[in-house]
Design a protein around this motif. Structure first.
Motif, PDB file in Angstrom:
ATOM      1  N   UNK A 146       1.003  -1.178   0.165  1.00 24.70           N
ATOM      2  CA  UNK A 146      -0.081   0.259  -0.194  1.00 24.70           C
ATOM      3  C   UNK A 146       0.746   1.255   0.021  1.00 24.70           C
ATOM      4  N   UNK A 147       1.962   1.216   0.998  1.00 24.34           N
ATOM      5  CA  UNK A 147       2.916   2.303   0.952  1.00 24.34           C
ATOM      6  C   UNK A 147       3.584   2.446  -0.549  1.00 24.34           C
ATOM      7  N   UNK A 148       3.846   1.470  -1.158  1.00 24.99           N
ATOM      8  CA  UNK A 148       4.752   1.548  -2.303  1.00 24.99           C
ATOM      9  C   UNK A 148       3.898   1.923  -3.608  1.00 24.99           C
ATOM     10  N   UNK A 149       2.414   2.069  -3.219  1.00 28.97           N
ATOM     11  CA  UNK A 149       1.475   2.558  -4.371  1.00 28.97           C
ATOM     12  C   UNK A 149       1.281   3.870  -4.127  1.00 28.97           C
ATOM     13  N   UNK A 150       1.828   4.685  -3.025  1.00 30.00           N
ATOM     14  CA  UNK A 150       1.774   5.937  -3.036  1.00 30.00           C
ATOM     15  C   UNK A 150       0.464   6.302  -1.688  1.00 30.00           C
ATOM     16  N   UNK A 151       0.008   5.214  -1.164  1.00 30.42           N
ATOM     17  CA  UNK A 151      -1.060   5.415  -0.248  1.00 30.42           C
ATOM     18  C   UNK A 151      -0.609   5.236   1.114  1.00 30.42           C
ATOM     19  N   UNK A 152      -0.917   6.193   2.086  1.00 28.67           N
ATOM     20  CA  UNK A 152      -0.410   6.117   3.460  1.00 28.67           C
ATOM     21  C   UNK A 152      -1.533   5.235   4.198  1.00 28.67           C
ATOM     22  N   UNK A 153      -0.946   4.525   5.117  1.00 25.52           N
ATOM     23  CA  UNK A 153      -1.611   3.554   6.074  1.00 25.52           C
ATOM     24  C   UNK A 153      -3.074   4.044   6.488  1.00 25.52           C
ATOM     25  N   UNK A 154      -2.724   5.367   6.957  1.00 27.36           N
ATOM     26  CA  UNK A 154      -4.025   6.083   7.434  1.00 27.36           C
ATOM     27  C   UNK A 154      -5.230   6.237   6.407  1.00 27.36           C
ATOM     28  N   UNK A 155      -4.672   6.551   5.345  1.00 27.14           N
ATOM     29  CA  UNK A 155      -5.809   6.814   4.109  1.00 27.14           C
ATOM     30  C   UNK A 155      -6.382   5.517   3.731  1.00 27.14           C
ATOM     31  N   UNK A 156      -5.642   4.331   3.682  1.00 26.71           N
ATOM     32  CA  UNK A 156      -6.147   2.918   3.393  1.00 26.71           C
ATOM     33  C   UNK A 156      -7.176   2.738   4.587  1.00 26.71           C
ATOM     34  N   UNK A 157      -6.655   2.736   5.824  1.00 22.38           N
ATOM     35  CA  UNK A 157      -7.653   2.449   6.867  1.00 22.38           C
ATOM     36  C   UNK A 157      -8.872   3.058   6.856  1.00 22.38           C
ATOM     37  N   UNK A 158      -8.774   4.719   6.681  1.00 23.85           N
ATOM     38  CA  UNK A 158     -10.014   5.491   6.301  1.00 23.85           C
ATOM     39  C   UNK A 158     -10.640   5.040   5.262  1.00 23.85           C
ATOM     40  N   UNK A 159     -10.271   4.628   4.195  1.00 27.64           N
ATOM     41  CA  UNK A 159     -10.915   4.006   2.893  1.00 27.64           C
ATOM     42  C   UNK A 159     -11.949   2.885   3.655  1.00 27.64           C
ATOM     43  N   UNK A 160     -11.282   1.748   4.244  1.00 26.38           N
ATOM     44  CA  UNK A 160     -11.620   0.692   4.768  1.00 26.38           C
ATOM     45  C   UNK A 160     -12.963   0.865   5.633  1.00 26.38           C
ATOM     46  N   UNK A 161     -12.728   2.074   6.384  1.00 31.92           N
ATOM     47  CA  UNK A 161     -13.784   2.695   7.496  1.00 31.92           C
ATOM     48  C   UNK A 161     -14.754   3.026   6.839  1.00 31.92           C
ATOM     49  N   UNK A 162     -14.730   4.027   5.817  1.00 33.27           N
ATOM     50  CA  UNK A 162     -15.662   4.347   4.963  1.00 33.27           C
ATOM     51  C   UNK A 162     -16.558   3.395   4.405  1.00 33.27           C
TER      52      UNK A 162
END
Length: 461
Positions: A146-162
């Motif tokens: 996820x980080x290698x694709x330019x997305x922060x862990x916080x953003x990824x988890x925020x997307x999951x939560x949404x």
């Protein structure tokens, strides 16, 4: 590097539906199943499309909440990495579609907030683990990619939560309103017997053995992995017990369950799996099939048309302990209590049935948590996903669902012909799924129509 299948997984999560408001055992049971393994590409994905850094500005307001150009561009890049169809679209058209999708999601998330729909951190943790399993990698590797694709862990988890929040909102707004009558079921069966339902996807039960190919593997490493997969496929075709072969040789996290993915509609399986098993007889072996993660040896366990008189499915005997969501007990406290129950059961100082009778807040408590023999699709997806990967006798870690926290044990599995009542329930599940999809689309349009949306022009240079 193969892009992580985050958007596809999120899309799967976004479509999960279950009946809210039922009581007891029906709280975790439902009429249709929607969660399947994340679709696997048949060939490596293209590299991310390079773009220059976009200026930041507001492109739209949704009930006074801004949508920024950066949000739209970021979503576009993720789509371009994962979708060949998106790559063929003109960029202005893709940007328009992405913006409208974000507006719809924003309006629904605002409605969820107004209705008090919340998703706690433990549910997000569990969703993250599901994404990792569906991509056949560890959570640590998932985070790295996820980080290698330019997305922060916080953003990824925020997307999951949404997406989990949207799922729960749609459950509340739609599922209870969808009704399937006996007349609907009768009509479907009548049409099926007349050959009018050929377009309805068959139900398949597939088990898989996975030989992973390391990321960035050389041609020689790929060839060795393929040779190993071919040798295992030959052993399976020669009659070796497939579950044992999987448990001893598969690189997949679900190997303890014999690789069984469960009976589900064909359109809930990866397309390459369906294509590979199309001409395979029940009990036959297909593959090795190449995907982005490696090679898959497939065994077709069962195949049937929904509602068919000769339908055979994999049934699972399950029991559980449920601690409901309670203002006096946090999710974390419920997880800790069930983890202690598991420790006591495994150490022999407590009995699963006894703990269920004394503690479970479900109608099955009197039966020691026994839910009987269940067909695929009977439980809510987050519960069923765990059931499908447990081996008989195995106990899960605490599982967070929209209803509470569960400790689950699979007691056995069998292939069984559906009774007439079960055939009708299978048809009801198919019809319910179709109606829910239609109702969801109508509901989303209504939510969008009620929202105040103001579009903004890009700033003039």
């Amino acid at each position: 590097m193969t892009p992580i299948r985050s958007l596809i997984t999120l899309a799967c999560l976004a479509t999960l539906t279950a009946t809210a408001g039922a009581q007891g055992i029906t709280d975790i049971m439902r009429g249709s199943q929607r969660l399947g393994p994340a679709p696997l590409p048949s060939e490596p994905r293209p590299a991310a499309v390079p773009t220059r850094r976009s200026a930041e500005y507001i492109v739209a307001l949704v009930n006074s909440e801004p949508v920024t150009n950066t949000e739209v561009q970021s979503r576009m890049q993720r789509l371009l990495r994962e979708s060949p169809e998106a790559q063929r679209m003109p960029r202005p058209e893709l940007a328009r579609i992405v913006l409208e999708r974000i507006i719809n999601e924003r309006a629904q998330l605002q409605l969820a907030k107004e209705n008090g729909v919340k998703v706690d951190d433990l549910a997000v943790d569990q969703a993250e683990q599901t994404v990792a399993r569906q991509n056949q990698i560890s959570v640590t590797e998932l985070r790295r990619r996820v980080a290698a694709e330019g997305m922060s862990q916080e953003q990824f988890r925020r997307d999951l939560r949404d997406q989990l929040t949207l799922t729960r909102l749609r459950d509340r707004e739609i599922e209870a309103k969808v009704k399937i009558t006996d007349a609907d079921v009768d009509q479907f069966i009548k049409e099926q017997r007349a050959g009018a339902n050929a377009a309805i996807a068959a139900n398949l039960s597939i088990a898989q053995l996975v030989v992973l190919v390391p990321e960035g593997a050389s041609d020689d490493e790929v060839a060795k992995a393929q040779q190993r997969a071919q040798a295992l496929a030959q052993r399976a075709r020669a009659g070796e017990d497939f579950p044992t072969l999987v448990r001893q040789n598969s690189d997949a996290p679900d190997r303890s369950g014999g690789g069984l993915m469960g009976m589900r509609s064909a359109d809930r399986y990866p397309g390459i799996f369906v294509e590979a098993t199309q001409s395979t007889p029940v009990g036959g072996i297909a593959g090795p099939v190449r995907s982005s993660v490696g090679f898959h040896v497939l065994k077709l366990m069962a195949k049937s048309q929904p509602g068919a008189s000769d339908a055979v499915v994999t049934q699972t005997e399950v029991r559980h302990i449920l601690l409901l969501n309670d203002p006096k007990r946090s999710t974390a406290e419920a997880v800790a209590q069930l983890a202690e129950f598991k420790r006591r059961i495994q150490s022999g100082t407590a009995d699963f049935a006894g703990l269920a009778r004394d503690n479970s807040q479900d109608g099955s408590a009197k039966q020691g948590g026994d839910l009987g023999w269940s067909r695929p699709g009977l439980f809510v997806p987050e519960f069923e996903e765990v059931v499908n990967r447990l081996a008989p006798g195995e106990i899960s870690d605490p599982v967070v669902t929209r209803f509470g926290v569960h400790l689950i044990q699979v007691q056995g599995r069998r292939e069984a012909k559906l009774s007439q009542a079960e055939q009708r329930e299978a048809v009801r599940a198919v019809l319910r799924e179709k109606k829910v999809e239609q109702a969801t689309e109508t509901w989303a349009q209504e939510v969008r129509a009620r929202a105040y949306v103001e579009y903004r022009e890009p700033p003039q240079s």
